[in-house]
Design a protein around this motif. Structure first.
Motif, PDB file in Angstrom:
ATOM      1  N   THR A   3       0.811  -1.212   0.000  1.00 42.69           N
ATOM      2  CA  THR A   3       0.000   0.000   0.000  1.00 42.69           C
ATOM      3  C   THR A   3       0.847   1.266   0.000  1.00 42.69           C
ATOM      4  O   THR A   3       0.444   2.278  -0.530  1.00 42.69           O
ATOM      5  N   THR A   4       1.999   1.208   0.625  1.00 50.44           N
ATOM      6  CA  THR A   4       2.862   2.384   0.615  1.00 50.44           C
ATOM      7  C   THR A   4       4.098   2.096  -0.206  1.00 50.44           C
ATOM      8  O   THR A   4       4.455   0.946  -0.439  1.00 50.44           O
ATOM      9  N   ILE A   5       4.749   3.174  -0.605  1.00 58.13           N
ATOM     10  CA  ILE A   5       5.955   3.024  -1.409  1.00 58.13           C
ATOM     11  C   ILE A   5       7.081   2.406  -0.577  1.00 58.13           C
ATOM     12  O   ILE A   5       7.977   1.783  -1.103  1.00 58.13           O
ATOM     13  N   ASP A   6       7.001   2.562   0.781  1.00 60.21           N
ATOM     14  CA  ASP A   6       8.031   2.005   1.655  1.00 60.21           C
ATOM     15  C   ASP A   6       8.059   0.489   1.623  1.00 60.21           C
ATOM     16  O   ASP A   6       9.113  -0.136   1.653  1.00 60.21           O
ATOM     17  N   SER A   7       6.839  -0.099   1.582  1.00 58.38           N
ATOM     18  CA  SER A   7       6.781  -1.554   1.631  1.00 58.38           C
ATOM     19  C   SER A   7       6.744  -2.163   0.232  1.00 58.38           C
ATOM     20  O   SER A   7       6.503  -3.353   0.080  1.00 58.38           O
ATOM     21  N   LEU A   8       6.996  -1.336  -0.759  1.00 58.24           N
ATOM     22  CA  LEU A   8       6.905  -1.800  -2.148  1.00 58.24           C
ATOM     23  C   LEU A   8       7.861  -2.956  -2.428  1.00 58.24           C
ATOM     24  O   LEU A   8       7.481  -3.956  -3.029  1.00 58.24           O
ATOM     25  N   SER A 112      17.899 -10.544  -5.586  1.00 53.18           N
ATOM     26  CA  SER A 112      17.116  -9.487  -4.946  1.00 53.18           C
ATOM     27  C   SER A 112      16.904  -8.315  -5.905  1.00 53.18           C
ATOM     28  O   SER A 112      15.826  -7.731  -5.968  1.00 53.18           O
ATOM     29  N   LEU A 113      17.961  -8.032  -6.651  1.00 57.37           N
ATOM     30  CA  LEU A 113      17.889  -6.941  -7.620  1.00 57.37           C
ATOM     31  C   LEU A 113      16.820  -7.236  -8.677  1.00 57.37           C
ATOM     32  O   LEU A 113      16.062  -6.348  -9.082  1.00 57.37           O
ATOM     33  N   ARG A 114      16.754  -8.491  -9.094  1.00 56.81           N
ATOM     34  CA  ARG A 114      15.775  -8.906 -10.096  1.00 56.81           C
ATOM     35  C   ARG A 114      14.350  -8.729  -9.557  1.00 56.81           C
ATOM     36  O   ARG A 114      13.445  -8.264 -10.262  1.00 56.81           O
ATOM     37  N   PHE A 115      14.164  -9.089  -8.279  1.00 57.83           N
ATOM     38  CA  PHE A 115      12.841  -8.925  -7.656  1.00 57.83           C
ATOM     39  C   PHE A 115      12.445  -7.456  -7.605  1.00 57.83           C
ATOM     40  O   PHE A 115      11.302  -7.098  -7.915  1.00 57.83           O
ATOM     41  N   VAL A 116      13.411  -6.601  -7.219  1.00 58.58           N
ATOM     42  CA  VAL A 116      13.143  -5.160  -7.142  1.00 58.58           C
ATOM     43  C   VAL A 116      12.760  -4.635  -8.523  1.00 58.58           C
ATOM     44  O   VAL A 116      11.789  -3.885  -8.685  1.00 58.58           O
ATOM     45  N   ASN A 117      13.539  -5.058  -9.522  1.00 63.21           N
ATOM     46  CA  ASN A 117      13.251  -4.625 -10.891  1.00 63.21           C
ATOM     47  C   ASN A 117      11.876  -5.088 -11.348  1.00 63.21           C
ATOM     48  O   ASN A 117      11.153  -4.346 -12.023  1.00 63.21           O
ATOM     49  N   GLY A 118      11.524  -6.329 -10.981  1.00 67.88           N
ATOM     50  CA  GLY A 118      10.211  -6.867 -11.355  1.00 67.88           C
ATOM     51  C   GLY A 118       9.091  -6.055 -10.749  1.00 67.88           C
ATOM     52  O   GLY A 118       8.099  -5.740 -11.417  1.00 67.88           O
TER      53      GLY A 118
END
Lengths: 130, 139
Positions: A3-8, A112-118
């Motif tokens: 819901t928030t950009i913090d927990s994105l 982890s980087l791939r997950f963030v990018n996804g």
């Protein structure tokens, strides 16, 4: 759904920080592979992440005007590695072991980087309404 | 960012291994340097490494430990003396002195140093790739 950009990014934001910290520790081990008396160090990534999750899970900011808190612990407890074989000069770095761990750590960082990018690309496509 | 510290750490590792390779080269080059007294004879030199405990990195509560050359020591093993009265460098008793360089040991030392150097290069390259990928987040 976040819901928030913090927990994105979920746990991956913290994972990237600690993966890069671990890379630093392992790089130090390899740089000191020939230093007499140097003890190889490392930290348990899983326990650090677990502690972080439980700490962040119990404390939540319920109002935006409340004083914020830093979810990241400043230091991680470094431990000394148990050497596979003793050396005369007291050095406990095994270059091959460190290399393997460094490679594994780099792969995990990329994961982890791939997950963030996804996450970013899925949010972007949601924003664009594609 | 922790990954940037790896450049410093791996760089220091490469630097000390270069010093080690330099000393190996110096030892090998002088392996047959003859002199007429024990005081003037070349002695095999070895670097002593130590981790860097102080400096800017410690203030940042960083886990990074750089390495430095603490000093260079000369080998204390006995010199090789040889009876060669015809040699132009021979002393009054007809002896010449050769360095205590063990060429086989130096070769092994050289291989170890170059391997350690390569390890540090690999570490640096991997850190560089990770940073490049991190910079491309969201693209």
């Amino acid at each position: 759904m976040a819901t928030t950009i913090d927990s994105l990014f979920g746990v991956h934001e913290q994972a990237l920080i600690y993966r890069s910290k671990r890379a630093e520790v392992l790089a130090s081990n390899m740089a000191n592979a020939d230093t007499p008396g140097y003890k190889a160090r490392d930290f348990d990534f899983k326990s650090v992440l677990n502690r972080l999750n439980t700490a962040a899970g119990h404390v939540t900011q319920t109002h935006h005007q409340h004083i914020g808190f830093d979810k990241t612990p400043a230091t991680v407890a470094l431990a000394y590695r148990t050497p596979l074989s003793a050396s005369l000069d007291g050095n406990t770095v095994d270059a091959q072991v460190e290399q393997a761990k460094y490679a594994q750590n780099a792969m995990d960082y990329q994961t982890s980087l791939r997950f963030v990018n996804g996450k970013i690309s899925s949010y972007l496509s949601a924003l664009r309404g594609e | 960012m922790s990954l940037y510290n790896i450049f410093d750490v791996a760089g220091s590792g490469m630097s000390v291994q270069t010093t080690r390779l330099n000393l190996v080269a110096s030892n090998m080059a002088n392996a047959e340097t003859v002199s007429s007294s024990t005081g003037e004879t070349y002695r095999a030199r070895q670097p002593i490494f130590a981790e860097v405990l102080d400096g800017a990195m410690a203030n940042q509560q960083s886990a990074a430990k750089k390495v430095r050359v603490l000093g260079v020591v000369e080998s204390q093993s006995p010199l090789r003396s040889e009876y060669a009265p015809q040699h132009p460098m021979a002393n009054q008793d007809g002896y010449i002195f050769k360095p205590n360089v063990n060429v086989v040991e130096e070769m092994a030392n050289m291989m170890s140093a170059s391997q350690s150097y390569k390890n540090n290069v690999e570490v640096l390259n991997t850190a560089k790739q990770l940073l490049q990928q991190t910079l491309k987040i969201g693209q």
